[in-house]
Write an enzyme that holds these catalytic residues in place. Structure first.
Site, PDB file in Angstrom:
ATOM      1  N   HIS A 228       0.825  -1.221   0.000  1.00 22.78           N
ATOM      2  CA  HIS A 228       0.000   0.000   0.000  1.00 22.78           C
ATOM      3  C   HIS A 228       0.856   1.267   0.000  1.00 22.78           C
ATOM      4  O   HIS A 228       0.461   2.290   0.566  1.00 22.78           O
ATOM      5  CB  HIS A 228      -0.964   0.001   1.194  1.00 22.78           C
ATOM      6  CG  HIS A 228      -2.079  -0.973   1.033  1.00 22.78           C
ATOM      7  ND1 HIS A 228      -2.908  -1.359   2.060  1.00 22.78           N
ATOM      8  CD2 HIS A 228      -2.507  -1.656  -0.049  1.00 22.78           C
ATOM      9  CE1 HIS A 228      -3.792  -2.240   1.616  1.00 22.78           C
ATOM     10  NE2 HIS A 228      -3.567  -2.439   0.337  1.00 22.78           N
ATOM     11  N   ASP A 256      -9.926  -0.287 -11.260  1.00 21.70           N
ATOM     12  CA  ASP A 256      -8.822  -0.612 -10.355  1.00 21.70           C
ATOM     13  C   ASP A 256      -7.790  -1.371 -11.178  1.00 21.70           C
ATOM     14  O   ASP A 256      -7.955  -2.568 -11.421  1.00 21.70           O
ATOM     15  CB  ASP A 256      -9.369  -1.464  -9.198  1.00 21.70           C
ATOM     16  CG  ASP A 256      -8.289  -1.881  -8.213  1.00 21.70           C
ATOM     17  OD1 ASP A 256      -7.161  -1.367  -8.290  1.00 21.70           O
ATOM     18  OD2 ASP A 256      -8.590  -2.741  -7.351  1.00 21.70           O
ATOM     19  N   HIS A 339     -13.240  -2.061  -3.246  1.00 19.88           N
ATOM     20  CA  HIS A 339     -13.367  -3.415  -2.688  1.00 19.88           C
ATOM     21  C   HIS A 339     -14.858  -3.584  -2.456  1.00 19.88           C
ATOM     22  O   HIS A 339     -15.380  -3.267  -1.392  1.00 19.88           O
ATOM     23  CB  HIS A 339     -12.566  -3.563  -1.397  1.00 19.88           C
ATOM     24  CG  HIS A 339     -11.082  -3.501  -1.628  1.00 19.88           C
ATOM     25  ND1 HIS A 339     -10.163  -3.295  -0.641  1.00 19.88           N
ATOM     26  CD2 HIS A 339     -10.356  -3.621  -2.768  1.00 19.88           C
ATOM     27  CE1 HIS A 339      -8.936  -3.285  -1.160  1.00 19.88           C
ATOM     28  NE2 HIS A 339      -9.038  -3.473  -2.446  1.00 19.88           N
ATOM     29  N   TYR A 366       6.674 -10.142  -5.312  1.00 18.48           N
ATOM     30  CA  TYR A 366       7.416  -9.060  -4.651  1.00 18.48           C
ATOM     31  C   TYR A 366       8.659  -9.672  -4.008  1.00 18.48           C
ATOM     32  O   TYR A 366       8.548 -10.504  -3.104  1.00 18.48           O
ATOM     33  CB  TYR A 366       6.518  -8.397  -3.589  1.00 18.48           C
ATOM     34  CG  TYR A 366       5.140  -8.082  -4.137  1.00 18.48           C
ATOM     35  CD1 TYR A 366       4.886  -6.900  -4.824  1.00 18.48           C
ATOM     36  CD2 TYR A 366       4.094  -9.013  -4.015  1.00 18.48           C
ATOM     37  CE1 TYR A 366       3.634  -6.634  -5.366  1.00 18.48           C
ATOM     38  CE2 TYR A 366       2.844  -8.767  -4.554  1.00 18.48           C
ATOM     39  CZ  TYR A 366       2.618  -7.573  -5.231  1.00 18.48           C
ATOM     40  OH  TYR A 366       1.373  -7.328  -5.775  1.00 18.48           O
ATOM     41  N   ARG A 383       3.058  -6.335 -10.219  1.00 19.46           N
ATOM     42  CA  ARG A 383       1.641  -6.720 -10.127  1.00 19.46           C
ATOM     43  C   ARG A 383       0.984  -6.312 -11.446  1.00 19.46           C
ATOM     44  O   ARG A 383       1.332  -5.261 -12.008  1.00 19.46           O
ATOM     45  CB  ARG A 383       0.950  -6.039  -8.938  1.00 19.46           C
ATOM     46  CG  ARG A 383      -0.528  -6.401  -8.831  1.00 19.46           C
ATOM     47  CD  ARG A 383      -1.176  -6.047  -7.470  1.00 19.46           C
ATOM     48  NE  ARG A 383      -1.218  -4.643  -7.157  1.00 19.46           N
ATOM     49  CZ  ARG A 383      -0.422  -4.024  -6.300  1.00 19.46           C
ATOM     50  NH1 ARG A 383       0.510  -4.706  -5.655  1.00 19.46           N
ATOM     51  NH2 ARG A 383      -0.522  -2.737  -6.076  1.00 19.46           N
TER      52      ARG A 383
HETATM   53  N1  GLY Z   1      -6.063  -0.775  -5.501  1.00 12.91           N
HETATM   54  C1  GLY Z   1      -6.491  -1.596  -4.466  1.00 12.91           C
HETATM   55  C2  GLY Z   1      -6.448  -3.009  -4.822  1.00 12.91           C
HETATM   56  O1  GLY Z   1      -5.868  -3.368  -5.820  1.00 12.91           O
HETATM   57  O2  GLY Z   1      -7.048  -3.820  -4.190  1.00 12.91           O
HETATM   58 MN    MN Z   2      -7.605  -4.411  -6.657  1.00 11.58          MN
HETATM   59 MN    MN Z   3      -5.432  -2.036  -7.413  1.00 15.65          MN
END
Ligand code: GLY
Ligand code: MN
Ligand code: MN
Length: 416
Positions: A228, A256, A339, A366, A383
């Site tokens: 984060h 996202d 989320h 990672y 990612r």
């Molecule tokens: N950006 C928040 C997540 O990927 O869950």
């Molecule tokens: Mn996400």
């Molecule tokens: Mn995300």
């Protein structure tokens, strides 16, 4: 009309005598007399379409009532126009409207004879959490304590399946964010700072009449190994990767998206090895999504491919080591909240995908500094995250415009 349909559908799930109280947020103070930009509560927005702060809707089979801020000339001159009580019936299609300050004087006439009142406080940790900063929510809790039942299980099931208009908003949010990710690839280069690249998203989202759906993560080098990370203040170094996790909101609906790319435009061999594993895991996880398949299948698929890949490279010795390098889930529901609501487990078993659900697919690897790992892999954090709609035929990747194959990324970056 769509909001009326949703309220009717919710009431038909809750039973003949149900009454629903759903409230939205108050403005939140940032400092002194400055407030954070206002964002309505998602359940309230979904059921009413009303986007002002400080409002409570009460509805049952018999009536639909809105308590809202009254007109106030001085406050409107300083802070903007309010709908007000008089115009609420024709604008929001409510039967009656009242000043929010009279809520506790009037509420009894809508809740009497009801033994069950469905309610959730916005921004709280659940219906039993009365820590909401909204004073009305706290009083609703103390007033109706024993009669309250959680609204969330039912409304979450409704919100989990997106209709055509919701999908359109999510496609628009994915398109806008995909374009911004590609602009970031064109802009990034050694010597700039992470916040310079972050500003591409600020600008493109604002230009698209949109805003961030969560604080963006613009993480260069080993910052990518902090899941984060959002300080976004380090200088971009030649030879490092840049991981960007950023999405936006259109009419409340989120995208996202994560992309990872080389700051100098060319992946090193070690970066290619790790990126290739994540990409293959992500593509296979997406391919596994279709109606009737367990919603845990993408995670199982990604974990298997990452495990095999890292063992082959000598980075992992056994499958038990996986969580050292991949320590988060492969996806979450996406919608009005990034989320989004909706359970994954039903009676302790993973539910099946259904057409209309939207999930992210976001595996990663990672690798922090570790003497037991070859140093060429240190600080590599990758990612790749897409937004995937489940369709009758399988799935549709809403964010597919954002390139992710190694040759596509390198080609795009060579055009700078
Ligand atoms: N950006 C928040 C997540 O990927 O869950
Ligand atoms: Mn996400
Ligand atoms: Mn995300």
């Amino acid at each position: 009309m769509i909001h009326q349909k949703r309220r009717e559908e919710l009431l038909s799930m809750l039973g003949r005598d149900a009454v629903v109280i759903v409230s939205t947020n108050s403005e939140q103070k940032r400092n002194s007399d400055v407030t954070y930009p206002f964002r309505p509560d998602s359940n309230f927005w979904y059921l009413t379409g009303f986007t002002e702060p400080d409002a409570i809707a009460v509805f049952s089979k018999e009536s639909y009532v809105m308590f809202l801020r009254p007109k106030d000339e001085t406050k409107e001159i300083w802070n903007g126009i309010r709908l007000g009580v008089a115009l609420a019936p024709e604008t929001l299609l409510v039967d009656q409207a009242y000043d929010i300050d009279t809520f506790f004087d009037n509420i009894d006439s809508f809740t009497q004879k009801r033994s069950v009142i469905y309610f959730d406080a916005p921004g709280s940790g659940g219906w039993k959490d009365n820590s909401s900063t909204n004073i009305h929510n706290q009083r609703i809790h103390s007033l109706f304590e024993s009669s309250l039942k959680p609204l969330n299980p039912c409304i979450s099931e409704m919100r989990l399946i997106k209709d055509k208009e919701e999908v359109k908003n999510m496609q628009d949010a994915a398109d806008l964010a995909s374009e911004a990710h590609m602009s970031a690839m064109r802009v990034a280069s050694p010597g700039l700072y992470e916040h310079n690249v972050a500003s591409v998203f600020d600008s493109q989202f604002t230009n698209g009449n949109s805003e961030h759906s969560y604080p963006p993560i613009v993480a260069s080098g080993e910052n990518a190994c902090i899941l984060h990370y959002n300080e976004n203040n380090q200088e971009l170094q030649d030879g490092d990767l840049l991981l960007i996790d950023a999405g936006c909101e259109i009419n409340g609906y989120a995208s996202d998206i994560t992309r990872t790319f080389p700051i100098n435009g060319k992946f090193s061999e070690a970066q290619k090895e790790i990126y290739g594993i994540v990409l293959s895991a992500q593509k296979s996880a997406i391919d596994s999504i279709k109606p009737g398949v367990s919603c845990n299948k993408p995670h199982e698929t990604a974990c298997q491919i990452i495990t095999d890949g890292l063992i082959k490279l000598g980075i992992m010795k056994s499958p038990e080591d996986l969580t050292k390098f991949y320590m988060h889930g492969t996806g979450h529901w996406l919608g009005l909240d990034v989320h989004d609501v909706g359970v994954k487990l039903i009676n302790d078993e993973f539910r099946e995908f259904k057409s209309g659900m939207v999930t992210t697919v976001e595996p990663g690897i990672y690798i922090r500094r570790d003497d037991k790992i070859e140093s060429k892999y240190w600080g590599i954090g990758v990612r790749i995250e897409d937004d995937v709609l489940v369709t009758e035929a399988g799935n549709h990747v809403l964010s597919k415009k954002a390139v992710k194959d190694i040759d596509e990324i390198e080609y795009l970056m060579s055009q700078r």
